[in-house]
Write an enzyme that holds these catalytic residues in place. Structure first.
Site, PDB file in Angstrom:
ATOM      1  N   TYR A 155       0.106  -3.359 -47.930  1.00 42.77           N
ATOM      2  CA  TYR A 155      -0.459  -2.231 -47.696  1.00 42.77           C
ATOM      3  C   TYR A 155      -0.880  -1.520 -48.801  1.00 42.77           C
ATOM      4  O   TYR A 155       0.070  -0.885 -49.502  1.00 42.77           O
ATOM      5  CB  TYR A 155       0.389  -1.409 -46.604  1.00 42.77           C
ATOM      6  CG  TYR A 155      -0.194  -0.431 -45.571  1.00 42.77           C
ATOM      7  CD1 TYR A 155      -1.692  -0.523 -45.227  1.00 42.77           C
ATOM      8  CD2 TYR A 155       0.234   0.913 -45.687  1.00 42.77           C
ATOM      9  CE1 TYR A 155      -2.345   0.446 -44.588  1.00 42.77           C
ATOM     10  CE2 TYR A 155      -0.454   1.874 -45.009  1.00 42.77           C
ATOM     11  CZ  TYR A 155      -1.566   1.720 -44.369  1.00 42.77           C
ATOM     12  OH  TYR A 155      -2.230   2.657 -43.634  1.00 42.77           O
ATOM     13  N   ASN A 202      14.886  -7.139  11.373  1.00 40.94           N
ATOM     14  CA  ASN A 202      13.793  -7.836  11.096  1.00 40.94           C
ATOM     15  C   ASN A 202      13.813  -7.595   9.413  1.00 40.94           C
ATOM     16  O   ASN A 202      13.721  -6.477   9.212  1.00 40.94           O
ATOM     17  CB  ASN A 202      12.425  -7.090  11.616  1.00 40.94           C
ATOM     18  CG  ASN A 202      11.181  -7.242  10.905  1.00 40.94           C
ATOM     19  OD1 ASN A 202      11.152  -8.544  10.632  1.00 40.94           O
ATOM     20  ND2 ASN A 202      10.348  -6.414  11.001  1.00 40.94           N
ATOM     21  N   THR A 244       2.270  -0.896   9.134  1.00 40.44           N
ATOM     22  CA  THR A 244       2.264  -2.281   8.610  1.00 40.44           C
ATOM     23  C   THR A 244       1.000  -2.988   9.793  1.00 40.44           C
ATOM     24  O   THR A 244       0.610  -3.919   9.102  1.00 40.44           O
ATOM     25  CB  THR A 244       3.709  -2.622   8.857  1.00 40.44           C
ATOM     26  OG1 THR A 244       4.099  -2.568   9.930  1.00 40.44           O
ATOM     27  CG2 THR A 244       4.561  -2.201   7.858  1.00 40.44           C
ATOM     28  N   ARG A 281       8.916 -10.050 -36.562  1.00 44.28           N
ATOM     29  CA  ARG A 281       7.945  -9.292 -35.649  1.00 44.28           C
ATOM     30  C   ARG A 281       6.884 -10.260 -35.399  1.00 44.28           C
ATOM     31  O   ARG A 281       6.523 -11.255 -35.938  1.00 44.28           O
ATOM     32  CB  ARG A 281       7.147  -7.738 -36.455  1.00 44.28           C
ATOM     33  CG  ARG A 281       8.424  -6.805 -36.730  1.00 44.28           C
ATOM     34  CD  ARG A 281       7.970  -5.900 -37.929  1.00 44.28           C
ATOM     35  NE  ARG A 281       6.738  -5.302 -37.418  1.00 44.28           N
ATOM     36  CZ  ARG A 281       6.082  -4.594 -38.458  1.00 44.28           C
ATOM     37  NH1 ARG A 281       6.390  -4.598 -39.506  1.00 44.28           N
ATOM     38  NH2 ARG A 281       4.723  -4.171 -38.235  1.00 44.28           N
ATOM     39  N   LYS A 286       6.480  -9.940 -40.547  1.00 40.41           N
ATOM     40  CA  LYS A 286       5.606  -9.875 -39.801  1.00 40.41           C
ATOM     41  C   LYS A 286       4.223 -10.605 -40.250  1.00 40.41           C
ATOM     42  O   LYS A 286       3.743 -10.718 -41.429  1.00 40.41           O
ATOM     43  CB  LYS A 286       4.904  -8.516 -39.894  1.00 40.41           C
ATOM     44  CG  LYS A 286       3.863  -7.986 -38.604  1.00 40.41           C
ATOM     45  CD  LYS A 286       3.393  -6.899 -39.511  1.00 40.41           C
ATOM     46  CE  LYS A 286       2.248  -7.007 -40.215  1.00 40.41           C
ATOM     47  NZ  LYS A 286       1.276  -6.492 -40.791  1.00 40.41           N
ATOM     48  N   ALA A 294       0.817  -1.205  -0.085  1.00 41.48           N
ATOM     49  CA  ALA A 294      -0.121  -0.036  -0.115  1.00 41.48           C
ATOM     50  C   ALA A 294       0.752   1.210   0.087  1.00 41.48           C
ATOM     51  O   ALA A 294       0.315   2.356  -0.286  1.00 41.48           O
ATOM     52  CB  ALA A 294      -0.869  -0.034   1.305  1.00 41.48           C
ATOM     53  N   GLY A 295       2.041   1.182   0.264  1.00 39.97           N
ATOM     54  CA  GLY A 295       2.997   2.329   0.452  1.00 39.97           C
ATOM     55  C   GLY A 295       3.053   2.838  -1.011  1.00 39.97           C
ATOM     56  O   GLY A 295       3.195   2.231  -1.878  1.00 39.97           O
ATOM     57  N   SER A 312      14.923 -12.482 -57.795  1.00 37.01           N
ATOM     58  CA  SER A 312      15.347 -11.047 -57.101  1.00 37.01           C
ATOM     59  C   SER A 312      14.526  -9.868 -57.300  1.00 37.01           C
ATOM     60  O   SER A 312      14.045  -9.831 -58.308  1.00 37.01           O
ATOM     61  CB  SER A 312      17.064 -10.850 -57.279  1.00 37.01           C
ATOM     62  OG  SER A 312      17.619 -11.919 -57.223  1.00 37.01           O
ATOM     63  N   ARG A 359      10.559   7.271  -3.593  1.00 31.13           N
ATOM     64  CA  ARG A 359      11.872   7.601  -4.001  1.00 31.13           C
ATOM     65  C   ARG A 359      12.153   6.942  -5.264  1.00 31.13           C
ATOM     66  O   ARG A 359      13.335   7.196  -5.842  1.00 31.13           O
ATOM     67  CB  ARG A 359      12.953   6.659  -2.808  1.00 31.13           C
ATOM     68  CG  ARG A 359      13.080   7.738  -1.665  1.00 31.13           C
ATOM     69  CD  ARG A 359      13.928   6.952  -0.643  1.00 31.13           C
ATOM     70  NE  ARG A 359      13.271   6.032   0.076  1.00 31.13           N
ATOM     71  CZ  ARG A 359      13.932   4.950   1.055  1.00 31.13           C
ATOM     72  NH1 ARG A 359      15.051   4.952   0.884  1.00 31.13           N
ATOM     73  NH2 ARG A 359      13.004   4.229   1.621  1.00 31.13           N
TER      74      ARG A 359
HETATM   75  C1  UD1 Z   1       9.669  -2.203   8.160  1.00 29.85           C
HETATM   76  C2  UD1 Z   1       9.531  -2.738   9.571  1.00 29.85           C
HETATM   77  C3  UD1 Z   1      10.964  -3.219  10.083  1.00 29.85           C
HETATM   78  C4  UD1 Z   1      11.721  -4.053   9.215  1.00 29.85           C
HETATM   79  C5  UD1 Z   1      11.676  -3.285   7.725  1.00 29.85           C
HETATM   80  C6  UD1 Z   1      12.071  -4.233   6.764  1.00 29.85           C
HETATM   81  C7  UD1 Z   1       7.619  -2.146  10.619  1.00 29.85           C
HETATM   82  C8  UD1 Z   1       6.944  -1.207  11.589  1.00 29.85           C
HETATM   83  N1  UD1 Z   1       8.691  -1.892  10.551  1.00 29.85           N
HETATM   84  O1  UD1 Z   1       9.803  -0.733   8.349  1.00 29.85           O
HETATM   85  O2  UD1 Z   1      11.137  -3.535  11.064  1.00 29.85           O
HETATM   86  O3  UD1 Z   1      13.013  -3.783   9.578  1.00 29.85           O
HETATM   87  O4  UD1 Z   1      10.159  -3.104   7.210  1.00 29.85           O
HETATM   88  O5  UD1 Z   1      12.124  -3.706   5.429  1.00 29.85           O
HETATM   89  O6  UD1 Z   1       6.794  -3.068  10.448  1.00 29.85           O
HETATM   90  N2  UD1 Z   1       2.997  -0.823   4.154  1.00 29.85           N
HETATM   91  C9  UD1 Z   1       1.623  -0.755   3.766  1.00 29.85           C
HETATM   92  N3  UD1 Z   1       0.829  -0.153   4.559  1.00 29.85           N
HETATM   93  C10 UD1 Z   1       1.377   0.936   5.571  1.00 29.85           C
HETATM   94  C11 UD1 Z   1       2.726   0.993   5.876  1.00 29.85           C
HETATM   95  C12 UD1 Z   1       3.557  -0.094   5.056  1.00 29.85           C
HETATM   96  O7  UD1 Z   1       1.225  -1.474   3.119  1.00 29.85           O
HETATM   97  O8  UD1 Z   1       0.509   1.489   6.122  1.00 29.85           O
HETATM   98  C13 UD1 Z   1       3.922  -1.701   3.251  1.00 29.85           C
HETATM   99  C14 UD1 Z   1       4.898  -0.647   2.418  1.00 29.85           C
HETATM  100  O9  UD1 Z   1       4.226  -0.758   1.074  1.00 29.85           O
HETATM  101  C15 UD1 Z   1       6.059  -1.690   2.283  1.00 29.85           C
HETATM  102  C16 UD1 Z   1       5.938  -2.586   3.794  1.00 29.85           C
HETATM  103  O10 UD1 Z   1       4.612  -2.322   4.278  1.00 29.85           O
HETATM  104  O11 UD1 Z   1       6.053  -2.560   1.261  1.00 29.85           O
HETATM  105  C17 UD1 Z   1       6.760  -1.753   4.590  1.00 29.85           C
HETATM  106  O12 UD1 Z   1       6.685  -0.601   5.054  1.00 29.85           O
HETATM  107  P1  UD1 Z   1       7.755   0.533   5.207  1.00 29.85           P
HETATM  108  O13 UD1 Z   1       7.237   1.859   5.604  1.00 29.85           O
HETATM  109  O14 UD1 Z   1       8.882   0.514   4.314  1.00 29.85           O
HETATM  110  O15 UD1 Z   1       8.363   0.076   6.708  1.00 29.85           O
HETATM  111  P2  UD1 Z   1       9.937   0.156   7.188  1.00 29.85           P
HETATM  112  O16 UD1 Z   1       9.893   1.546   7.778  1.00 29.85           O
HETATM  113  O17 UD1 Z   1      11.172  -0.088   6.065  1.00 29.85           O
END
Ligand code: UD1
Ligand code: CA
Length: 492
Positions: free
Chosen positions: A399, A182, A91, A345, A363, A20-21, A417, A25
């Site tokens: 064509y 983690n 998360t 093609r 083609k 969802a993020g 040819s 970047r």
């Molecule tokens: C998270 C972990 C961290 C771990 C790291 C590994 C948590 C709180 N932290 O941190 O311990 O070391 O990943 O990469 O879990 N996402 C959603 N919805 C949200 C927030 C995030 O879907 O509301 C998804 C993001 O798209 C992404 C993933 O969850 O794919 C991780 O989110 P991100 O914000 O990057 O977490 P980190 O801060 O990297």
């Protein structure tokens, strides 16, 4: 929800993929998890790994650009359940949305992220098996890294038992020294997860609901928690920007190429060979430098491809040879020869032992067994029968400026040819054409078609019309030489 899903609800393995993020970047119009690596989107790799576990259900949590992400997932992974997270509150909140959408209340729940393209099904399966064997409330797939900056740290007590995960922004200076991180991949007992999710707060540095808080919650409840360091840390590495995208793409390619070499494929230069994840190669295929095998390309036994060849969604038969060629959606028969410098093609089919030679573009062309288009030709919307040879420099004029038309050339025909076949037109079995023929009408089987008028030579034209030039002098010299030979002037 289908009856089968309903029946299985609450049991078995559930995989939740968070996507969802925003991925700001990447600085891209395209959502991060939709960027391709090795011919699949990043989330496509993760969902493929998830499906390798044959889970009861896979849930993807979508938020940012959810129309695009959902459309991609529904098209490529129709069994995946979509859960919407309107606002990215963390998360823990994302997983809560997934559990509410899928109702996973028993069994094992695996959580992974949609931006880790190197993740393999085997690693996920091994982790889930370890988690289940240990009967833990939560298991962490951890990693020991040199630079843990940005990751949640795995905190262990004096006995080495896992106590909690602390996020970078919330960690003390001492906790930041911890190098066990983690990876983000967690395994839960579904019953525990269901009770823990509503207990996660957001009183932390980011004001988010951290899924990682479930570790401390489990410990408070006196439940068991464990962390398994993964050997291959890159499998859990996320892609956040395009520098990482390229680096992970190169690493994934290195792994794919290496796997094929171990399966019996010769790759002369792995560094300049790119093979997509879904490509299939038979034994004793040879790939020469500068070759890209993309999409769903399949190459048969003993075929040689390259150098400098790009094939996307192509099928190359056993023992075929494809040199310096660009091809898309083409089927090349066994023992056929293509290239150098051929452009295949979509809709090109070349039969067994056939040939598409240098500077030939094709083609929607079905070229029969043993048929050859060896030199400098355009073959569009055509059917060429077996054993037929198309002369150098032939254009299938398909064509008329408004519509496309088809040309059919029969079996064992011999066209000469510099012909133009003005479609729609048919050239019969065993027919022939003269050099420079413009075929506008059907040629019956066995007939010879000629359309160029008789040749007329205007003698000494260069001497009169180009007097004083090098051309005229060359002609004079040649005519003089002939006069000396013959003892007289050539008749005009
Ligand atoms: C998270 C972990 C961290 C771990 C790291 C590994 C948590 C709180 N932290 O941190 O311990 O070391 O990943 O990469 O879990 N996402 C959603 N919805 C949200 C927030 C995030 O879907 O509301 C998804 C993001 O798209 C992404 C993933 O969850 O794919 C991780 O989110 P991100 O914000 O990057 O977490 P980190 O801060 O990297
Ligand atoms: Ca991250």
């Amino acid at each position: 929800m289908s009856a089968e899903q309903q029946a299985g609800q609450g049991t078995g393995l559930t995989v939740i993929v968070l996507a969802a993020g925003g991925g700001t970047r990447m600085k891209s119009k395209t959502m991060k998890v939709l960027h391709p690596i090795a011919g699949r989107t990043m989330i496509g790799h993760v969902l493929t790994a998830a499906q390798a576990l044959d889970p009861r259900r896979v849930v993807a949590v979508v938020g940012h650009q959810r129309e695009a992400v959902s459309a991609h997932i529904s098209a490529s992974f129709p069994d995946v359940v979509l859960a919407v997270q309107e606002e990215q509150l963390g998360t823990g909140h994302a997983v809560r949305m997934a559990v509410e959408a899928a109702g996973a209340s028993a069994g094992t729940v695996l959580v992974a992220y949609g931006d880790t393209p190197l993740l393999s099904g085997e690693s996920l399966r091994a982790f889930a098996a370890e988690h289940e064997a240990a009967e833990r409330a939560v298991s962490i797939l951890s990693g020991i890294v040199d630079d843990p900056f940005g990751y949640g740290r795995v905190l262990r007590n004096a006995e080495g038992d896992v106590e909690a995960i602390v996020e970078e922004k919330d960690a003390s200076a001492e906790q930041r020294e911890v190098r066990e991180i983690n990876s983000g991949i967690l395994a839960f007992d579904a019953g525990f997860l269901t009770t823990a999710l509503p207990r996660i707060g957001n009183d932390n540095a980011k004001g988010e609901y951290y899924l990682t808080d479930t570790i401390a919650i489990a410990r408070e409840d006196g439940l068991t928690v464990g962390a398994y360091p993964v050997d291959d840390v890159m499998q859990t590495e996320g892609v956040n920007d395009r520098v990482q995208l390229a680096r992970m793409g190169a690493e994934l390619n290195r792994r794919i190429v290496e796997r094929w070499m171990r399966e019996g494929v010769t790759v002369m230069d792995p560094a300049t060979t790119w093979i997509d994840a879904d490509v299939v190669l038979a034994g004793d295929v040879t790939i020469l430098p500068g070759t890209q095998l993309l999409g769903a390309t399949v190459v048969g036994e003993d075929a040689v491809v390259g150098p400098d060849t790009t094939l996307k969604d192509c099928e190359i038969g056993p023992r075929a040879r494809v040199v310096r060629t660009h091809g898309e959606l083409a089927v090349i028969g066994a023992e056929a020869n293509v290239g150098p410098f051929s452009y295949l093609r979509p809709g090109t089919t070349l039969g067994t032992g056939g040939k598409i030679g240098g500077f030939v573009e094709t083609k929607n062309a079905v070229i029969g067994d043993g048929a050859k288009v060896p030199h400098l030709s355009y073959v569009g919307d055509a059917e060429i029968g077996e054993g037929t040879n198309i002369g150098a420099g032939t254009i299938f004029a398909n064509y008329d400026g408004v519509n496309k038309h088809r040309t059919k050339v029969g079996r064992h025909a011999r066209t000469s040819s510099n012909n133009t076949f003005v479609a729609p037109v048919e050239i019969g079995d065993g027919a022939a054409t003269g050099a420079g023929t413009v075929v506008r009408q059907d040629v019956p089987p066995g007939a010879l078609a000629v359309s160029a008028g008789p040749q007329r030579n205007i003698e000494k034209w260069a001497l009169h019309k180009r007097a004083g030039t090098a051309q005229a002098r060359a002609a004079e010299d040649a005519l003089g030489a002939r006069r000396d030979d013959d003892g007289g002037v050539a008749e005009s």
